[in-house]
Design a protein around this motif. Structure first.
Motif, mmCIF file in Angstrom:
data_model
loop_
_atom_site.group_PDB
_atom_site.id
_atom_site.type_symbol
_atom_site.label_atom_id
_atom_site.label_comp_id
_atom_site.label_asym_id
_atom_site.label_seq_id
_atom_site.Cartn_x
_atom_site.Cartn_y
_atom_site.Cartn_z
ATOM 1 N N VAL A 188 0.942 -1.202 0.159
ATOM 2 C CA VAL A 188 0.189 0.019 -0.217
ATOM 3 C C VAL A 188 0.933 1.157 -0.061
ATOM 4 N N PRO A 189 0.329 2.485 -0.388
ATOM 5 C CA PRO A 189 1.127 3.516 -0.221
ATOM 6 C C PRO A 189 1.894 3.906 1.022
ATOM 7 N N GLY A 190 2.971 4.213 1.153
ATOM 8 C CA GLY A 190 3.733 4.760 2.166
ATOM 9 C C GLY A 190 3.860 6.262 2.156
ATOM 10 N N VAL A 191 5.138 6.748 2.178
ATOM 11 C CA VAL A 191 5.738 8.105 1.944
ATOM 12 C C VAL A 191 5.142 8.555 0.585
ATOM 13 N N ALA A 192 5.092 7.884 -0.230
ATOM 14 C CA ALA A 192 4.609 8.133 -1.820
ATOM 15 C C ALA A 192 3.109 7.815 -1.802
ATOM 16 N N GLU A 193 2.148 8.874 -2.137
ATOM 17 C CA GLU A 193 0.738 8.608 -2.058
ATOM 18 C C GLU A 193 0.348 7.971 -3.561
ATOM 19 N N ARG A 194 1.346 8.141 -4.593
ATOM 20 C CA ARG A 194 0.906 7.516 -5.838
ATOM 21 C C ARG A 194 2.510 7.498 -6.759
ATOM 22 N N TRP A 195 2.156 6.548 -7.768
ATOM 23 C CA TRP A 195 3.378 6.582 -8.665
ATOM 24 C C TRP A 195 3.068 6.073 -10.049
ATOM 25 N N THR A 210 11.349 14.995 2.096
ATOM 26 C CA THR A 210 11.429 15.401 0.709
ATOM 27 C C THR A 210 11.695 14.382 -0.039
ATOM 28 N N ALA A 211 11.664 14.451 -1.327
ATOM 29 C CA ALA A 211 12.333 13.362 -2.402
ATOM 30 C C ALA A 211 13.717 13.161 -2.049
ATOM 31 N N GLN A 212 14.528 14.187 -1.913
ATOM 32 C CA GLN A 212 15.985 14.333 -1.636
ATOM 33 C C GLN A 212 16.244 13.420 -0.651
ATOM 34 N N ASP A 213 15.357 13.326 0.511
ATOM 35 C CA ASP A 213 15.582 12.729 1.484
ATOM 36 C C ASP A 213 15.736 10.780 1.262
ATOM 37 N N VAL A 214 14.781 10.623 0.290
ATOM 38 C CA VAL A 214 14.815 9.227 -0.256
ATOM 39 C C VAL A 214 15.623 9.242 -1.193
ATOM 40 N N ASP A 220 16.460 10.293 -8.959
ATOM 41 C CA ASP A 220 16.514 11.778 -9.038
ATOM 42 C C ASP A 220 15.344 12.434 -8.631
ATOM 43 N N ALA A 221 15.556 13.360 -7.700
ATOM 44 C CA ALA A 221 14.360 14.228 -7.217
ATOM 45 C C ALA A 221 14.168 15.237 -8.120
ATOM 46 N N ARG A 222 13.101 15.284 -8.829
ATOM 47 C CA ARG A 222 12.701 16.236 -9.737
ATOM 48 C C ARG A 222 12.033 17.333 -9.285
ATOM 49 N N SER A 223 11.707 17.396 -7.887
ATOM 50 C CA SER A 223 11.269 18.584 -7.049
ATOM 51 C C SER A 223 11.246 17.815 -5.679
ATOM 52 N N ASP A 224 10.809 18.773 -4.743
ATOM 53 C CA ASP A 224 11.081 18.314 -3.354
ATOM 54 C C ASP A 224 9.710 17.025 -3.212
ATOM 55 N N ARG A 225 8.666 16.962 -4.235
ATOM 56 C CA ARG A 225 7.631 15.995 -3.940
ATOM 57 C C ARG A 225 7.622 14.808 -5.080
ATOM 58 N N GLU A 226 8.634 14.984 -5.849
ATOM 59 C CA GLU A 226 8.637 13.994 -7.037
ATOM 60 C C GLU A 226 10.003 13.372 -7.087
ATOM 61 N N LEU A 227 9.997 12.295 -7.272
ATOM 62 C CA LEU A 227 10.821 11.262 -7.386
ATOM 63 C C LEU A 227 10.998 10.393 -8.709
ATOM 64 N N GLU A 228 12.176 10.156 -9.127
ATOM 65 C CA GLU A 228 12.282 9.129 -10.293
ATOM 66 C C GLU A 228 13.359 8.097 -10.097
ATOM 67 N N ILE A 229 13.031 6.897 -10.335
ATOM 68 C CA ILE A 229 13.712 5.682 -10.105
ATOM 69 C C ILE A 229 14.013 5.133 -11.700
ATOM 70 N N ARG A 230 15.272 4.920 -12.229
ATOM 71 C CA ARG A 230 15.480 4.202 -13.345
ATOM 72 C C ARG A 230 16.124 2.948 -13.199
ATOM 73 N N LEU A 231 15.563 1.711 -14.016
ATOM 74 C CA LEU A 231 16.003 0.438 -13.587
ATOM 75 C C LEU A 231 17.190 0.041 -14.647
ATOM 76 N N ARG A 277 8.217 6.677 -11.358
ATOM 77 C CA ARG A 277 7.833 8.105 -10.845
ATOM 78 C C ARG A 277 7.105 8.034 -9.883
ATOM 79 N N PHE A 278 7.311 8.675 -8.582
ATOM 80 C CA PHE A 278 6.703 8.566 -7.377
ATOM 81 C C PHE A 278 6.403 10.131 -6.868
ATOM 82 N N TRP A 279 5.218 10.203 -6.433
ATOM 83 C CA TRP A 279 4.566 11.623 -5.738
ATOM 84 C C TRP A 279 4.386 11.492 -4.252
ATOM 85 N N LEU A 280 5.385 12.089 -3.421
ATOM 86 C CA LEU A 280 5.269 12.178 -2.043
ATOM 87 C C LEU A 280 4.043 12.800 -1.406
#
Length: 527
Positions: free
Chosen positions: A74-81, A107-111, A153-164, A91-94
């Motif tokens: 279930v969603p945790g720190v991220a509310e959607r992806w 923030t996304a920078q913390d993740v 990468d943190a695209r903003s304080d609330r948006e994070l991207e992970i590439r595999l 792509r995750f939105w905190l």
């Protein structure tokens, strides 16, 4: 489970504050008392090795995703992806209200910092290997690239991207593991407690006694948390833990003595929870030096162990004999067993004696070896039984050595100090890769020292494909383990807990993860 180069809040976990004594028999309506087995080796989520430490850390921290009480993601720190069509970009939105326990925004920078810390060799995370699906992780772990090159990468304080590196169907399940938890980048917030982001924060710790947590009012879902304080209590002696539960001094036990299961009275039997579990109990060989660099000897000792006797006579609570490495009901691949699992006892012993002799041992020249295990009632009983089997059927002379858990974990990684060691593996997520990855030659948790090009290639192939091709590759990997026998699988776990009638919200699940935030305290315990 990696290191920023700035001072981190994890250091505060080394400062143990005075904690309240374990509650007496009179139950506190605001305090949940959980038996937790051995003392935890760390409270740094990126360095967790044991089940006991994982239980505490999941109360203290939360990743992008978390688990519901029944084990669903279930969603945790991220509310959607969102996941791109090629399965390589996530792509995750905190949440706007995700905060640290000191009230600062998470923030996304913390993740990003947490993920990079986990794969940084300077951290020494035993779970760094879990993150190798992320592009760049493998090179960082082996020291050939800097942590900043990890493809997050943190695209903003609330948006994070992970590439595999390649599509990974179980990526979301990986992100629930403590290895993927965020890191507080502001340093130590207080002299007595670390800054955390889960439903609870650290109140105090007494070594070899308990870890005490208090409710984190800044947790984004604090409104759904009901219990004010939690004690994770050291309970290495199962008989003592059982008596403390009966006396009303514990609300949940970490285990239940097998001898007690069949004799529980009606009131206690109503509080007994037995469930399937993705975990295996095994013995590992130190394959890096003689005598256990010899596969014939490893096979002989494995064949001489009567697993059915162990599960029926020593345990007796529904455990299943383990002949292969993967437990039942795990996702991703069918479990493979050796051909001899269907032989009679006499056939197995005949083959064990043949291989023992071929390895150079006999009644005149018996193998002399040592079993190392961490202090615990079950571990001692099982070691005694196995040593007796080896003596009776092969003439092996076995010395038993037990150590406190922290020392034991260090000893079994030291090729100079171990021959055979007790091990257990509980899946980090519900997929076969969690089991097969453990025995890769490059995995720092592989304390056997086993390194097989055939095995590693099969596991690598499984990580590049999906569907039927992936299942075939995982079958090939299991067959390599059967042929090489770097471990002796003994039995697959079931979970056995006593859960007080004053506790509600408990749900059984295959990973046996039970977050204190999902529980409630209702009334007095039944004894």
């Amino acid at each position: 489970m990696s290191r920023s180069h700035r001072p981190l809040c994890w250091l505060a976990l080394l400062l143990f504050c005075a904690a309240p004594a374990v509650a007496a028999a009179a139950a506190d309506a605001t305090l949940l008392r959980r038996g937790n087995g051995p003392d935890v080796e760390t409270l740094d989520p990126h360095k967790v090795r044991s089940v006991a430490a994982g239980n505490v850390v999941r109360d203290l921290y939360e990743g992008l995703l978390t688990e519901a009480a029944d084990g669903r993601l279930v969603p945790g720190v991220a509310e959607r992806w969102e996941i791109d069509d090629d399965g390589r970009r996530y792509r995750f939105w905190l949440r706007d209200n995700a905060r640290w326990s000191n009230g600062e925004p998470l923030t996304a920078q913390d993740v990003v910092a947490g993920l990079r810390r986990s794969v940084d060799p300077a951290t020494g995370s035993p779970s760094a290997q879990l993150l190798t699906p992320i592009a760049g992780a493998a090179a960082i772990i082996n020291g050939s690239a800097p942590p900043a090159s990890l493809a997050v990468d943190a695209r903003s304080d609330r948006e994070l991207e992970i590439r595999l590196q390649q599509p990974t169907p179980y990526l979301l399940a990986l992100l629930v593991n403590p290895a993927a938890f965020p890191v507080y980048r502001g340093g130590i917030a207080a002299a007595s407690a670390a800054v955390t982001n889960g439903a609870y924060q650290l109140e105090g710790r007494v070594l070899q006694s308990q870890v005490t947590l208090r409710r984190n009012r800044h947790y984004w879902n604090d409104a759904a948390t009901h219990i004010e304080r939690v004690q994770h209590i050291v309970t290495e002696d199962l008989a003592s833990e059982f008596q403390r539960f009966r006396a009303g001094e514990l609300d949940i036990t970490e285990q239940v003595p097998a001898a007690q299961v069949a004799t529980l009275g009606a009131a206690l039997h109503r509080q007994l929870r037995i469930a399937d579990y993705l975990g295996v109990y095994y013995y590992g060989f130190n394959t890096r030096r003689p005598p256990f660099d010899n596969a014939d000897l490893r096979h002989a000792l494995s064949l001489a162990v009567d697993r059915q006797v162990i599960v029926d006579k020593v345990l007796g609570s529904g455990e299943r004999p383990a002949y292969g490495w993967l437990p039942p009901r795990i996702n991703g691949a069918p479990a493979v067993q050796p051909e001899w699992s269907g032989w009679t006892r006499e056939q197995r012993l005949a083959e064990a004696r043949r291989l023992y002799a071929r390895a150079g041992y006999s009644a005149a020249r018996p193998l002399r070896t040592e079993i190392l295990y961490n202090t615990h009632d079950y571990h001692q009983k099982i070691a005694v039984v196995i040593a007796a089997m080896w003596k009776q059927f092969l003439g092996v002379e076995t010395r038993l050595r037990n150590e406190e858990t922290k020392v034991f974990l260090q000893s079994r990684r030291d090729a100079r100090r171990t021959q055979i060691f007790r091990g257990s593996w509980v899946s980090d997520f519900n997929d076969a890769s969690s089991f097969v990855d453990l025995l890769l030659g490059t995995n720092p948790r592989n304390d056997t020292g086993y390194a097989s090009a055939r095995y590693d290639a099969a596991v690598a192939a499984a990580n590049l494909v999906d569907g039927a091709q992936r299942r075939r590759a995982l079958v090939d990997a299991q067959q390599a383990l059967i042929d090489d026998a770097p471990v002796i699988p003994l039995y697959f776990y079931v979970t056995k807990h006593l859960v007080s009638s004053r506790v509600s919200g408990w749900q059984d699940n295959l990973l046996d993860h039970h977050y204190s935030r999902d529980l409630r305290l209702d009334g007095a315990p039944t004894r």
